[in-house]
Design an enzyme around this catalytic site. Structure first.
Site: not given
Length: 298
Positions: A229, A256, A275
């Site tokens: 994370r 993000e 991601h």
């Protein structure tokens, strides 16, 4: 059980008839932000991802007793409430571990073997040897977070002849690691490692775990990989230390999409991906298996 299933489970519609044949009642809706196709009180179990980001878990009153997530992380769920009300919760443990481990290996090899340099030279038709390539063999790897993802990473780096150690809040004996240490040994292990891979969950204790002090302890040439994370790493501390590091592979960020004006985008020894490390063609099959197996236990 009255089950609410969302489109976060891609193959859900292929299994609804079987789930109903097993005695469950099902309501399906595609988008988790939409209005529920049933009352909150009706729901006893859910199969979802970020449902509770837009639907307050307290609205489900006391009937909710089962949660199956399609994600590996629990950070989108109010876990204090879940524990307080003794709700059974399962994640997608093991579903994404293989592609994430392969991605970590790819990131290190991309940096060690100067893949970007060769790619740029190929585009310009330049024949230029690169003599200063690195080997994985013999490198000391520290995996922070020795769950399913971390252990799949350990298997692959050991296969390349690396010396793999782990850091975890629950140290254990595991043949995939030389040794797993407690979190109190993190700074010591960072100091000794050539490669540091972050695969631990985000909690209040792990937020900005990799801060300025720890980044400064990394030896020259160390590669840092974050596939956990984004908030585990203090990105500002990392940016200032980059000239000393061998490179960083960042697949996750505290915010993000990642700020397009951040200087990290243009740094030669930085690999940034959106991601995406979890992606793999075997995920759907593995997720289907996990969900259906867990349903047999309720």
């Amino acid at each position: 059980m009255n089950l609410l299933i969302t489109g976060a489970w891609k193959d859900a519609k292929e299994y609804i008839r079987k789930i109903e044949a097993d005695g469950h009642k099902v309501h399906f809706f595609q988008f988790e932000k939409d209005e529920l196709p049933c009352s909150y009180e009706w729901v006893e179990g859910v199969i979802c991802n970020g449902l509770f980001l837009t639907h307050d878990i307290r609205k489900f009153i006391i009937n909710l007793r089962y949660i199956q997530l399609t994600s590996a992380g629990f950070d989108r769920v109010p876990m204090d409430y879940v524990k307080e009300h003794n709700i059974v919760i399962n994640n997608a443990r093991g579903v994404y571990s293989i592609p994430m481990a392969e991605f970590a290996l790819f990131g290190v090899l991309e940096l060690y073997k100067k893949g970007r340099k060769f790619f740029e030279n190929q585009k310009q038709h330049i024949w230029e040897k690169q003599r200063n390539l690195y080997e994985l063999f013999g490198k000391k790897v520290c995996i922070v977070g020795c769950g399913s993802v971390g252990t799949e990473c350990a298997k692959r780096f050991r296969a390349f002849g690396c010396i793999v150690s782990g850091i975890d809040i629950f140290p254990r004996c595991d043949d995939n690691y030389e040794k797993i240490f407690g979190l109190e040994k993190l700074e010591d292990m960072i100091l000794k490692s050539d490669i540091v891979i972050l695969t631990l969950p985000l909690t209040d204790k792990t937020r900005h775990l990799i801060d300025k002090a720890k980044v400064e302890k990394m030896k020259e040439g160390t590669i840092l990989i974050n596939i956990a994370r984004g908030a585990i790493v203090d990105i500002h501390a990392l940016t200032s230390a980059l000239p000393k590091l061998g490179g960083v592979v960042l697949d996750v960020f505290e915010e993000e999409p990642f700020n397009e004006d951040n200087p990290l985008w243009d740094m030669e020894n930085v690999i940034i991906t959106p991601h995406n490390s979890f992606a793999g063609e075997g995920n759907d099959r593995r997720l289907d298996g996990v969900i259906m197996e867990n349903l047999t236990c309720i």
